[in-house]
Structure formats: structure tokens, C-alpha cells
Design a protein around this motif. Structure first.
Motif, mmCIF file in Angstrom:
data_model
loop_
_atom_site.group_PDB
_atom_site.id
_atom_site.type_symbol
_atom_site.label_atom_id
_atom_site.label_comp_id
_atom_site.label_asym_id
_atom_site.label_seq_id
_atom_site.Cartn_x
_atom_site.Cartn_y
_atom_site.Cartn_z
ATOM 1 N N ILE A 1 17.695 -9.631 69.451
ATOM 2 C CA ILE A 1 17.896 -9.071 68.111
ATOM 3 C C ILE A 1 19.029 -9.763 67.361
ATOM 4 C CG2 ILE A 1 18.410 -6.974 66.804
ATOM 5 C CD1 ILE A 1 17.146 -5.394 69.165
ATOM 6 N N ILE A 2 20.219 -9.787 67.950
ATOM 7 C CA ILE A 2 21.366 -10.388 67.268
ATOM 8 C C ILE A 2 21.143 -11.872 66.980
ATOM 9 C CG2 ILE A 2 23.843 -10.865 67.390
ATOM 10 C CD1 ILE A 2 23.051 -7.904 66.921
ATOM 11 N N PRO A 3 20.674 -12.678 67.955
ATOM 12 C CA PRO A 3 20.441 -14.097 67.642
ATOM 13 C C PRO A 3 19.448 -14.302 66.497
ATOM 14 C CG PRO A 3 20.456 -13.775 70.010
ATOM 15 C CD PRO A 3 20.479 -12.407 69.399
ATOM 16 N N ALA A 4 18.384 -13.491 66.456
ATOM 17 C CA ALA A 4 17.387 -13.633 65.394
ATOM 18 C C ALA A 4 17.983 -13.329 64.028
ATOM 19 C CB ALA A 4 16.195 -12.720 65.670
ATOM 20 N N LEU A 5 18.832 -12.314 63.952
ATOM 21 C CA LEU A 5 19.451 -11.959 62.688
ATOM 22 C C LEU A 5 20.461 -13.018 62.252
ATOM 23 C CD1 LEU A 5 19.955 -8.129 63.273
ATOM 24 C CD2 LEU A 5 18.295 -9.207 61.757
ATOM 25 N N GLU A 6 21.294 -13.460 63.173
ATOM 26 C CA GLU A 6 22.298 -14.467 62.827
ATOM 27 C C GLU A 6 21.653 -15.782 62.429
ATOM 28 O OE1 GLU A 6 26.151 -12.953 65.406
ATOM 29 O OE2 GLU A 6 24.792 -14.437 66.307
ATOM 30 N N GLU A 7 20.543 -16.104 63.051
ATOM 31 C CA GLU A 7 19.805 -17.315 62.688
ATOM 32 C C GLU A 7 19.347 -17.277 61.238
ATOM 33 O OE1 GLU A 7 15.413 -18.935 63.815
ATOM 34 O OE2 GLU A 7 16.736 -18.505 65.511
ATOM 35 N N ARG A 8 19.114 -16.076 60.722
ATOM 36 C CA ARG A 8 18.661 -15.903 59.337
ATOM 37 C C ARG A 8 19.814 -15.733 58.350
ATOM 38 N NH1 ARG A 8 14.793 -14.716 62.753
ATOM 39 N NH2 ARG A 8 12.592 -14.823 62.073
ATOM 40 N N VAL B 1 23.396 -10.166 53.261
ATOM 41 C CA VAL B 1 22.936 -8.994 54.017
ATOM 42 C C VAL B 1 23.916 -8.724 55.154
ATOM 43 C CG1 VAL B 1 21.094 -8.011 55.445
ATOM 44 C CG2 VAL B 1 20.514 -9.449 53.470
ATOM 45 N N TYR B 2 24.357 -7.471 55.260
ATOM 46 C CA TYR B 2 25.251 -7.025 56.326
ATOM 47 C C TYR B 2 24.525 -5.993 57.184
ATOM 48 C CZ TYR B 2 28.861 -9.212 53.461
ATOM 49 O OH TYR B 2 29.595 -10.114 52.730
ATOM 50 N N TYR B 3 24.788 -6.038 58.483
ATOM 51 C CA TYR B 3 23.996 -5.234 59.418
ATOM 52 C C TYR B 3 24.885 -4.657 60.512
ATOM 53 C CZ TYR B 3 21.095 -4.698 63.652
ATOM 54 O OH TYR B 3 20.507 -4.253 64.806
ATOM 55 N N VAL B 4 24.617 -3.387 60.873
ATOM 56 C CA VAL B 4 25.193 -2.807 62.091
ATOM 57 C C VAL B 4 24.069 -2.269 62.966
ATOM 58 C CG1 VAL B 4 27.449 -2.206 61.145
ATOM 59 C CG2 VAL B 4 25.562 -0.555 61.012
ATOM 60 N N ILE B 5 24.335 -2.224 64.252
ATOM 61 C CA ILE B 5 23.326 -1.761 65.196
ATOM 62 C C ILE B 5 23.246 -0.240 65.180
ATOM 63 C CG2 ILE B 5 23.668 -3.779 66.653
ATOM 64 C CD1 ILE B 5 25.189 -1.983 68.617
ATOM 65 N N SER C 1 9.858 -6.228 61.922
ATOM 66 C CA SER C 1 11.084 -5.901 61.201
ATOM 67 C C SER C 1 11.730 -7.148 60.606
ATOM 68 C CB SER C 1 12.060 -5.186 62.132
ATOM 69 O OG SER C 1 11.549 -3.917 62.500
ATOM 70 N N LEU C 2 11.631 -8.276 61.303
ATOM 71 C CA LEU C 2 12.211 -9.508 60.783
ATOM 72 C C LEU C 2 11.516 -9.981 59.513
ATOM 73 C CD1 LEU C 2 12.904 -11.543 64.038
ATOM 74 C CD2 LEU C 2 14.579 -10.429 62.555
ATOM 75 N N ALA C 3 10.261 -9.569 59.314
ATOM 76 C CA ALA C 3 9.575 -9.913 58.064
ATOM 77 C C ALA C 3 10.321 -9.319 56.876
ATOM 78 C CB ALA C 3 8.132 -9.400 58.097
ATOM 79 N N ALA C 4 10.882 -8.123 57.062
ATOM 80 C CA ALA C 4 11.697 -7.528 56.004
ATOM 81 C C ALA C 4 13.002 -8.294 55.833
ATOM 82 C CB ALA C 4 11.983 -6.059 56.324
ATOM 83 N N VAL C 5 13.636 -8.629 56.934
ATOM 84 C CA VAL C 5 14.905 -9.355 56.873
ATOM 85 C C VAL C 5 14.729 -10.697 56.174
ATOM 86 C CG1 VAL C 5 16.754 -10.396 58.242
ATOM 87 C CG2 VAL C 5 15.775 -8.200 58.934
ATOM 88 N N ASP C 6 13.641 -11.393 56.473
ATOM 89 C CA ASP C 6 13.391 -12.694 55.843
ATOM 90 C C ASP C 6 13.376 -12.588 54.324
ATOM 91 O OD1 ASP C 6 13.237 -14.116 58.221
ATOM 92 O OD2 ASP C 6 11.082 -13.823 58.433
#
Length: 275
Positions: free
Chosen positions: A124-131, A106-110, A93-98
Motif C-alpha cells: 500500500i505505502i509503496p504504491a501511494l508514494e510511487e504516485r 494529496v496527503y494520506y493517513v492510514i 482504490s488506486l484508480a481513484a488515487v491516480d
């Protein structure tokens, strides 16, 4: 021999039908009109990506990224269930986020699957915030353009607190987000809380969760949706309650039942208008 050939032909047709229904992404466009939309935001395009559930669309999600890029987004909303708790694969899924973060903010909710994965806070949250993804957990931010602004907010999924009724949880989450009087776009995974969003004065809500009804029966609509049961009333499109509009994506992936039928994966594009 003829029967064997016929069986093979039918099998190939069924396989092709299943592949198309679960891999052929379509783009659905809506216009959302409100006199509250500031002039600087009229014509802005919001691309909504929902319920990926670890589905794979081409190498490194390239087919999905091509669809989003072609929509020319001014901003991208991810409305929950980026991963699937039953077959957890965050890297896919992170491949899409990248790719998405290279196109716009990009804005995201769980969604409920992020909660039930038990990996929300530590992975999950740390990986998204890192990007650089704006993770909206019961909070709001201002989107500014040419001296004007609108409000983007996001709330947690009610599965975060199983002891509270979903309506009460939703109200509490919206209150915690600290909204002001600006035109508000709310990311909230569950569409079935439309009346609650309306009672709280939200202008536009972006939701997923319903998977388009999973199996769509031509002429009748979706067969079953989480939170709504059999023959759900809300599976795709734009719904209204009072002054609140809710944009509901059919989503991209699957959970539980492994196939979508007459229900192509969907990227939603919303254009804001004020007249």
C-alpha cells in the motif's frame, strides 16, 4: 398476476433505494474559522476523501473523481481505510488515487483496515508514494503559500500497537510528528479521540472511521459506528472541544455490513477562514 406485479414493483423500488444510498455521492461543504489561519490561506479549499473501502464509483472511479474535481480543491486529504481488509482490492482504490494526484497535492493517513490487511508496508505505502502521495505517518510537513505557511500532520491508526491504550498511542504519535506553533491541520482516522487532539493543541482534525453511523435513522442519526458502538454521538459534521475543531466525514464505502441506509456516500469540502 397483480400480486406478482406488485412484488416486482416493490423489489425494484428497494433495489433502486439501495443503489442510490450506496452510489449517489454528495458533496458536503463546511467552513472552518480561526484567527490563526494566515491571510494567504483564507479561502483555500480542502477536499476530504475517507473510507473508500474498495468501493467503486463508475469506470475507473470517474464519478468520484468528477465530484472532487468539481469542488476545485487546493489540497486533498485521504483520511484512512482506502482499502478494505476483508475484500482487498488495491488496484480499484488506486484508480481513484491516480485521478486525485492529477488535481492537487494529496496527503494520506492510514486507517485500521490498512493495518489489518497486513499489506501496509510492502504494497500500500509503496504504491501511494510511487504516485506522489504524501504519506503522513507520525510526521508533519509545511504547506507554503505567498511567504506564509501552515502545518499538515498525520498520525498512524492505534491498531498499530494493540498493547497501548488508544489515548496513549495518539499522544505518542502526535509527539513523534514534531509539531511546531504554526496553524495545524491533523489527519487522524479516528474521531473518538477528539479530547486527546484538543489536549495536544491541534487546531483542526480531519477524521473518518464512523461511516456516518452506517444506517441513519431520520431524526435520530447514526445507528452504529466502529469505536463508538450503538447510537454513536459522532458520525458526521464539525465538532469542537476547546480551540480544536474536528471535521468528520461519513465516508464513501462500507465494511462489515454491506449497505448504507439514509446515508449517502460523501465527499467533504472545507474552506479555511480567518474572520
Amino acid at each position: 398476476m397483480k400480486k406478482l406485479i406488485a412484488l416486482i414493483f416493490v423489489a425494484l423500488l428497494l433495489l433502486g433505494f439501495a443503489w442510490v444510498n450506496n452510489n449517489w455521492i454528495v458533496t458536503t461543504e463546511y467552513s472552518v474559522q480561526s484567527e490563526k489561519v494566515p491571510d494567504a490561506f483564507a479561502g483555500k479549499r480542502i477536499v476530504q476523501v475517507s473510507d473508500l473501502h474498495n468501493a467503486e464509483f463508475g469506470d475507473q472511479q470517474q464519478s468520484l473523481l468528477d465530484k472532487v474535481e468539481a469542488a476545485n480543491p487546493d489540497v486533498i486529504f485521504i483520511t484512512g481505510d482506502l482499502i478494505d481488509s476483508n475484500r482487498y482490492d488495491l488496484e480499484r482504490s488506486l484508480a481513484a488515487v491516480d485521478g486525485l494526484v492529477e488535481m492537487s497535492e494529496v496527503y494520506y493517513v492510514i486507517g485500521n483496515h490498512e493495518v489489518s490487511s497486513n499489506r501496509l508496508d510492502d504494497e500500500i505505502i509503496p504504491a501511494l508514494e510511487e504516485r506522489g502521495v504524501q504519506v503522513l505517518r507520525n510526521r508533519s510537513v509545511m504547506w507554503e503559500q505567498d511567504g506564509e505557511a501552515i502545518q499538515i500532520a498525520g498520525i498512524d491508526d492505534p491498531l498499530m500497537d494493540i498493547y497501548l491504550h488508544e489515548e496513549e498511542f495518539t499522544r505518542n504519535s502526535i509527539a513523534e510528528a514534531g509539531l511546531n506553533d504554526a496553524f495545524t491541520l491533523l489527519l487522524a482516522h479516528r474521531p473518538e479521540q477528539l479530547e486527546t487532539y484538543a489536549s495536544e493543541g491541534i487546531d483542526v482534525v480531519f477524521s473518518g472511521h464512523a461511516h456516518g453511523g452506517q444506517i441513519r435513522i431520520p431524526g435520530l442519526g447514526g445507528l452504529i459506528a466502529p469505536g463508538q458502538g450503538w447510537f454513536p454521538s459522532m458520525t458526521e459534521g464539525v465538532f469542537e472541544s476547546g480551540d480544536t475543531q474536528l471535521v468528520l466525514s461519513r465516508g464513501l464505502g462500507n465494511s462489515g455490513f454491506p449497505l448504507r441506509v439514509f446515508n449517502l456516500p460523501e465527499v467533504v469540502v472545507v474552506t479555511l477562514e480567518n474572520e
